[in-house]
Design an enzyme around this catalytic site. Structure first.
Site, PDB file in Angstrom:
ATOM      1  N   ILE A  16       0.843  -1.204   0.000  1.00  0.00           N
ATOM      2  CA  ILE A  16       0.000   0.000   0.000  1.00  0.00           C
ATOM      3  C   ILE A  16       0.878   1.254   0.000  1.00  0.00           C
ATOM      4  CG2 ILE A  16      -1.836   1.257   1.218  1.00  0.00           C
ATOM      5  CD1 ILE A  16      -2.616  -1.449   2.515  1.00  0.00           C
ATOM      6  N   ALA A  87       4.820  -1.719   8.818  1.00  0.00           N
ATOM      7  CA  ALA A  87       4.321  -2.710   9.766  1.00  0.00           C
ATOM      8  C   ALA A  87       4.700  -4.094   9.270  1.00  0.00           C
ATOM      9  CB  ALA A  87       2.794  -2.627   9.884  1.00  0.00           C
ATOM     10  N   ASP A 138      -9.050  -3.118   9.714  1.00  0.00           N
ATOM     11  CA  ASP A 138     -10.350  -3.510  10.290  1.00  0.00           C
ATOM     12  C   ASP A 138     -10.214  -4.708  11.233  1.00  0.00           C
ATOM     13  OD1 ASP A 138      -9.871  -5.494   8.389  1.00  0.00           O
ATOM     14  OD2 ASP A 138     -11.753  -5.237   7.310  1.00  0.00           O
ATOM     15  N   GLU A 139      -9.058  -5.401  11.164  1.00  0.00           N
ATOM     16  CA  GLU A 139      -8.908  -6.618  11.992  1.00  0.00           C
ATOM     17  C   GLU A 139      -8.901  -6.299  13.485  1.00  0.00           C
ATOM     18  OE1 GLU A 139      -6.150  -9.539  10.715  1.00  0.00           O
ATOM     19  OE2 GLU A 139      -6.546  -9.181   8.605  1.00  0.00           O
ATOM     20  N   ALA A 187      -3.699  -7.823  17.313  1.00  0.00           N
ATOM     21  CA  ALA A 187      -3.447  -7.315  18.669  1.00  0.00           C
ATOM     22  C   ALA A 187      -2.362  -6.243  18.630  1.00  0.00           C
ATOM     23  CB  ALA A 187      -3.042  -8.455  19.593  1.00  0.00           C
ATOM     24  N   LYS A 189      -1.601  -4.322  16.047  1.00  0.00           N
ATOM     25  CA  LYS A 189      -2.143  -3.112  15.391  1.00  0.00           C
ATOM     26  C   LYS A 189      -3.073  -2.374  16.357  1.00  0.00           C
ATOM     27  CE  LYS A 189      -1.691  -1.811  11.670  1.00  0.00           C
ATOM     28  NZ  LYS A 189      -0.662  -0.914  11.049  1.00  0.00           N
ATOM     29  N   LYS A 224       0.113 -13.177   0.267  1.00  0.00           N
ATOM     30  CA  LYS A 224      -1.289 -12.829   0.520  1.00  0.00           C
ATOM     31  C   LYS A 224      -2.156 -13.517  -0.531  1.00  0.00           C
ATOM     32  CE  LYS A 224       0.067  -9.929   3.760  1.00  0.00           C
ATOM     33  NZ  LYS A 224       0.330  -8.526   3.637  1.00  0.00           N
ATOM     34  N   LEU A 225      -3.416 -13.741  -0.181  1.00  0.00           N
ATOM     35  CA  LEU A 225      -4.285 -14.617  -0.976  1.00  0.00           C
ATOM     36  C   LEU A 225      -4.250 -14.353  -2.497  1.00  0.00           C
ATOM     37  CD1 LEU A 225      -6.608 -16.836  -0.749  1.00  0.00           C
ATOM     38  CD2 LEU A 225      -8.158 -14.916  -0.979  1.00  0.00           C
ATOM     39  N   HIS A 319      -8.844 -18.264  12.958  1.00  0.00           N
ATOM     40  CA  HIS A 319      -9.231 -17.602  11.705  1.00  0.00           C
ATOM     41  C   HIS A 319     -10.522 -16.771  11.866  1.00  0.00           C
ATOM     42  CE1 HIS A 319      -9.419 -18.361   7.058  1.00  0.00           C
ATOM     43  NE2 HIS A 319      -9.402 -17.073   7.365  1.00  0.00           N
TER      44      HIS A 319
HETATM   45  P1  NAD Z   1       3.508  -4.704   3.463  1.00  0.00           P
HETATM   46  O1  NAD Z   1       3.873  -5.849   4.352  1.00  0.00           O
HETATM   47  O2  NAD Z   1       3.331  -4.923   2.016  1.00  0.00           O
HETATM   48  O3  NAD Z   1       4.603  -3.550   3.621  1.00  0.00           O
HETATM   49  C1  NAD Z   1       5.129  -3.164   4.848  1.00  0.00           C
HETATM   50  C2  NAD Z   1       6.302  -2.229   4.612  1.00  0.00           C
HETATM   51  O4  NAD Z   1       6.819  -1.810   5.893  1.00  0.00           O
HETATM   52  C3  NAD Z   1       7.465  -2.872   3.854  1.00  0.00           C
HETATM   53  O5  NAD Z   1       7.955  -1.982   2.879  1.00  0.00           O
HETATM   54  C4  NAD Z   1       8.510  -3.106   4.934  1.00  0.00           C
HETATM   55  O6  NAD Z   1       9.842  -3.073   4.459  1.00  0.00           O
HETATM   56  C5  NAD Z   1       8.220  -1.941   5.883  1.00  0.00           C
HETATM   57  N1  NAD Z   1       8.664  -2.220   7.255  1.00  0.00           N
HETATM   58  C6  NAD Z   1       8.410  -3.338   7.988  1.00  0.00           C
HETATM   59  N2  NAD Z   1       9.020  -3.240   9.187  1.00  0.00           N
HETATM   60  C7  NAD Z   1       9.658  -2.046   9.208  1.00  0.00           C
HETATM   61  C8  NAD Z   1      10.445  -1.362  10.180  1.00  0.00           C
HETATM   62  N3  NAD Z   1      10.723  -1.923  11.367  1.00  0.00           N
HETATM   63  N4  NAD Z   1      10.930  -0.136   9.888  1.00  0.00           N
HETATM   64  C9  NAD Z   1      10.669   0.425   8.667  1.00  0.00           C
HETATM   65  N5  NAD Z   1       9.950  -0.173   7.713  1.00  0.00           N
HETATM   66  C10 NAD Z   1       9.451  -1.394   7.978  1.00  0.00           C
HETATM   67  O7  NAD Z   1       2.207  -4.066   4.125  1.00  0.00           O
HETATM   68  P2  NAD Z   1       0.884  -3.483   3.440  1.00  0.00           P
HETATM   69  O8  NAD Z   1      -0.027  -4.601   3.126  1.00  0.00           O
HETATM   70  O9  NAD Z   1       1.267  -2.515   2.397  1.00  0.00           O
HETATM   71  O10 NAD Z   1       0.261  -2.699   4.684  1.00  0.00           O
HETATM   72  C11 NAD Z   1       0.674  -1.366   4.978  1.00  0.00           C
HETATM   73  C12 NAD Z   1      -0.049  -0.892   6.221  1.00  0.00           C
HETATM   74  O11 NAD Z   1      -1.462  -0.907   5.996  1.00  0.00           O
HETATM   75  C13 NAD Z   1       0.178  -1.762   7.457  1.00  0.00           C
HETATM   76  O12 NAD Z   1       0.273  -0.915   8.571  1.00  0.00           O
HETATM   77  C14 NAD Z   1      -1.055  -2.641   7.536  1.00  0.00           C
HETATM   78  O13 NAD Z   1      -1.320  -2.992   8.881  1.00  0.00           O
HETATM   79  C15 NAD Z   1      -2.114  -1.695   6.991  1.00  0.00           C
HETATM   80  N6  NAD Z   1      -3.253  -2.337   6.305  1.00  0.00           N
HETATM   81  C16 NAD Z   1      -3.056  -3.259   5.328  1.00  0.00           C
HETATM   82  C17 NAD Z   1      -4.158  -3.798   4.644  1.00  0.00           C
HETATM   83  C18 NAD Z   1      -3.972  -4.807   3.519  1.00  0.00           C
HETATM   84  O14 NAD Z   1      -4.974  -5.338   3.041  1.00  0.00           O
HETATM   85  N7  NAD Z   1      -2.775  -5.066   3.043  1.00  0.00           N
HETATM   86  C19 NAD Z   1      -5.448  -3.406   4.985  1.00  0.00           C
HETATM   87  C20 NAD Z   1      -5.619  -2.473   6.023  1.00  0.00           C
HETATM   88  C21 NAD Z   1      -4.502  -1.943   6.665  1.00  0.00           C
HETATM   89  O1  DAU Z   2      -8.513  -6.856   6.680  1.00  0.00           O
HETATM   90  C1  DAU Z   2      -7.322  -6.157   6.467  1.00  0.00           C
HETATM   91  C2  DAU Z   2      -6.156  -7.128   6.510  1.00  0.00           C
HETATM   92  O2  DAU Z   2      -6.212  -7.877   5.315  1.00  0.00           O
HETATM   93  C3  DAU Z   2      -4.812  -6.429   6.666  1.00  0.00           C
HETATM   94  O3  DAU Z   2      -4.759  -5.762   7.891  1.00  0.00           O
HETATM   95  C4  DAU Z   2      -3.662  -7.449   6.581  1.00  0.00           C
HETATM   96  O4  DAU Z   2      -2.423  -6.769   6.618  1.00  0.00           O
HETATM   97  C5  DAU Z   2      -3.801  -8.187   5.264  1.00  0.00           C
HETATM   98  O5  DAU Z   2      -2.784  -9.186   5.176  1.00  0.00           O
HETATM   99  C6  DAU Z   2      -5.179  -8.834   5.144  1.00  0.00           C
HETATM  100  O6  DAU Z   2      -5.341  -9.911   6.114  1.00  0.00           O
HETATM  101  P1  DAU Z   2      -6.027 -11.311   5.736  1.00  0.00           P
HETATM  102  O7  DAU Z   2      -5.552 -12.327   6.700  1.00  0.00           O
HETATM  103  O8  DAU Z   2      -7.483 -11.137   5.544  1.00  0.00           O
HETATM  104  O9  DAU Z   2      -5.361 -11.525   4.264  1.00  0.00           O
HETATM  105  P2  DAU Z   2      -4.765 -12.829   3.549  1.00  0.00           P
HETATM  106  O10 DAU Z   2      -4.505 -12.461   2.124  1.00  0.00           O
HETATM  107  O11 DAU Z   2      -3.646 -13.457   4.327  1.00  0.00           O
HETATM  108  O12 DAU Z   2      -5.991 -13.847   3.587  1.00  0.00           O
HETATM  109  C7  DAU Z   2      -7.247 -13.529   3.028  1.00  0.00           C
HETATM  110  C8  DAU Z   2      -8.190 -14.675   3.333  1.00  0.00           C
HETATM  111  O13 DAU Z   2      -7.783 -15.824   2.579  1.00  0.00           O
HETATM  112  C9  DAU Z   2      -8.166 -15.110   4.789  1.00  0.00           C
HETATM  113  O14 DAU Z   2      -9.483 -15.497   5.182  1.00  0.00           O
HETATM  114  C10 DAU Z   2      -7.255 -16.318   4.813  1.00  0.00           C
HETATM  115  C11 DAU Z   2      -7.458 -16.928   3.432  1.00  0.00           C
HETATM  116  N1  DAU Z   2      -6.266 -17.609   2.845  1.00  0.00           N
HETATM  117  C12 DAU Z   2      -5.108 -16.905   2.784  1.00  0.00           C
HETATM  118  C13 DAU Z   2      -3.973 -17.474   2.241  1.00  0.00           C
HETATM  119  C14 DAU Z   2      -2.667 -16.713   2.182  1.00  0.00           C
HETATM  120  C15 DAU Z   2      -6.384 -18.902   2.337  1.00  0.00           C
HETATM  121  O15 DAU Z   2      -7.451 -19.518   2.373  1.00  0.00           O
HETATM  122  N2  DAU Z   2      -5.255 -19.458   1.791  1.00  0.00           N
HETATM  123  C16 DAU Z   2      -4.049 -18.811   1.738  1.00  0.00           C
HETATM  124  O16 DAU Z   2      -3.054 -19.396   1.246  1.00  0.00           O
END
Ligand code: NAD
Ligand code: DAU
Length: 379
Positions: A16, A87, A138-139, A187, A189, A224-225, A319
């Site tokens: 993101i 994060a 939202d988690e 927890a 977050k 991620k999925l 889960h």
């Molecule tokens: P990501 O895992 O793709 O990226 C995390 C980034 O943070 C990486 O570039 C990593 O190098 C950096 N990082 C990790 N530890 C660090 C540290 N100690 N110091 C400096 N940099 C560090 O994560 P994302 O999916 O892009 O999520 C970004 C933010 O949005 C997170 O805070 C996550 O909780 C939040 N978020 C993610 C989702 C989602 O669906 N991916 C949804 C809602 C909120």
């Molecule tokens: O809701 C926001 C969150 O969404 C963010 O805060 C997290 O950073 C982000 O990783 C994501 O969390 P989820 O656990 O929902 O995402 P993930 O892609 O890991 O999994 C999505 C769903 O798919 C979840 O119900 C678990 C399931 N899954 C995931 C993987 C990786 C599978 O069934 N098989 C898999 O191999």
């Protein structure tokens, strides 16, 4: 060049974060954007190739837990805004290694807050025109029940809502929902969100927190999925579906999240919270089928050829069953609306991963970590 604002975006090399950096660097040439990132396995500067040479972009490799370095950067660039995305973000990793999540997400956020506090309080104008914007998930609200497993017509809609447009229960997470995190990730977050609000309530720091649902789109690390499954389908590898595949997530295209962050950073109310989501709920198994059909169509394979890759595996521990965000406050107060409907977003996403196989091969290859260690030192 004199910049009108100096903004640190943490985690800018991640999924993101890279979209937020790209949006800010291109949209605001008058701002200097400092991407502060440790470059863990999830951080990848290849995500930002298109902006790395822009005059208003700076990359700083740093750990958010390193107080002196973080404070030094805030002072060096006279930073007035922080958008905090860095994060540890993957739930499965948090189940195996909760300490890393506590360190980065809790101590890292606290370090950033304290460094900003000390610097901003040392200035004659103090907190005036400063902003600490924390990106959360939202988690933290826990899990909603799957009260309508077949899906009911959703009472709400946005442009992101899919044509299939179901809700799998009648409850949604609002900004008033009580925190009830279940995984070590959520927890950690939740704890970081509390620290951010505490810095407002105790010291008067101008903070904002947003909680967003699942993002999808280009540059997401393939653990991620959605990117994991696209890559596995391409290579005819099994698709590990946790449990019965009945868990529900609310999906939002990543650029729409980045646009919301831009809007809230500029117009959001200090000390407030906004939920961000697209009213776009999907059962995992249904979204997986959409991904399979899309990959098969784009690769000109036989229709549904790869459905047999679906493999049910042991469920994720603890889960969460259903997440569903009520984002009406953001819509009502700041006029935010997603720009992309789910069907368009998923097509764009699958196409991007198929067209960028080199990016995928790079981040999934054993050389990936070594390459970054050689270039930037060990994370
Ligand atoms: P990501 O895992 O793709 O990226 C995390 C980034 O943070 C990486 O570039 C990593 O190098 C950096 N990082 C990790 N530890 C660090 C540290 N100690 N110091 C400096 N940099 C560090 O994560 P994302 O999916 O892009 O999520 C970004 C933010 O949005 C997170 O805070 C996550 O909780 C939040 N978020 C993610 C989702 C989602 O669906 N991916 C949804 C809602 C909120
Ligand atoms: O809701 C926001 C969150 O969404 C963010 O805060 C997290 O950073 C982000 O990783 C994501 O969390 P989820 O656990 O929902 O995402 P993930 O892609 O890991 O999994 C999505 C769903 O798919 C979840 O119900 C678990 C399931 N899954 C995931 C993987 C990786 C599978 O069934 N098989 C898999 O191999």
């Amino acid at each position: 060049m004199n910049f009108t604002r100096n903004i640190i975006i943490t985690g800018g090399a991640g999924f993101i974060g890279s979209h937020v950096v790209r949006l800010f660097v291109n949209k605001y040439p008058e701002y200097r954007i400092i991407n502060l990132d440790k470059l863990t396995y999830a951080g990848n500067l290849a995500n930002l190739k298109d902006v790395e040479n822009k005059e208003n972009y700076v990359f700083a490799k740093a750990d958010i837990c390193d107080f002196e370095t973080v404070k030094g950067l805030i002072a060096k660039y006279n930073v007035d805004g922080i958008i905090h995305l860095a994060a540890e973000s993957h739930v499965d990793r948090s189940i195996k290694d909760p300490f890393t999540f506590a360190r980065t997400n809790v101590i890292g956020t606290l370090t950033l807050l304290q460094a900003a506090k000390e610097y901003w309080e040392s200035l004659p104008e103090g907190y005036e025109n400063k902003r600490f914007y924390h990106i959360s998930t939202d988690e933290v609200y826990g899990a909603l029940e799957l009260t309508n497993p077949e899906g009911i017509e959703s009472p709400f809609t946005t442009k992101a809502s899919s044509e299939h447009h179901h809700a799998y229960g009648t409850k949604f997470f609002t900004e008033e929902t009580k925190y009830n995190p279940h995984s070590p990730y959520s927890a950690s977050k939740a704890s970081s969100d509390h620290f951010v609000r505490a810095f407002h309530d105790t010291y008067g720091m101008p903070t904002i927190v947003t909680n967003c649902s699942n993002n999808y789109g280009p540059y997401q690390f393939p653990e991620k999925l959605i990117p994991l499954f696209i890559n596995n389908i391409r290579h005819k590898k099994p698709l590990p579906v946790y449990g019965k595949g009945e868990n529900v997530r609310d999906w939002l295209y990543v650029e729409d999240h980045a646009r919301a962050i831009d809007l809230i950073f500029h117009k959001g109310k200090i000390a407030d919270t906004y939920n961000i989501g697209g009213f776009n709920e999907w059962k995992n198994i249904d979204i997986i089928k959409v991904v399979i059909r899309t990959v098969d169509r784009l690769l000109e394979r036989k229709e549904e050829e790869d459905m047999n890759l679906i493999t049910y595996v042991t469920d994720r521990k603890g889960h969460d069953m259903r997440y569903a965000i009520d984002s009406r406050k953001l819509q009502r107060e700041l006029g935010w609306e997603p720009s992309l409907q789910f069907e368009e977003g998923i097509e764009k996403t699958v196409r991007w991963y198929l067209d960028n196989q080199e990016w995928m091969d790079n981040v999934t290859s054993g050389d990936y970590m070594k390459y970054y260690e050689n270039m930037y030192g060990k994370a």
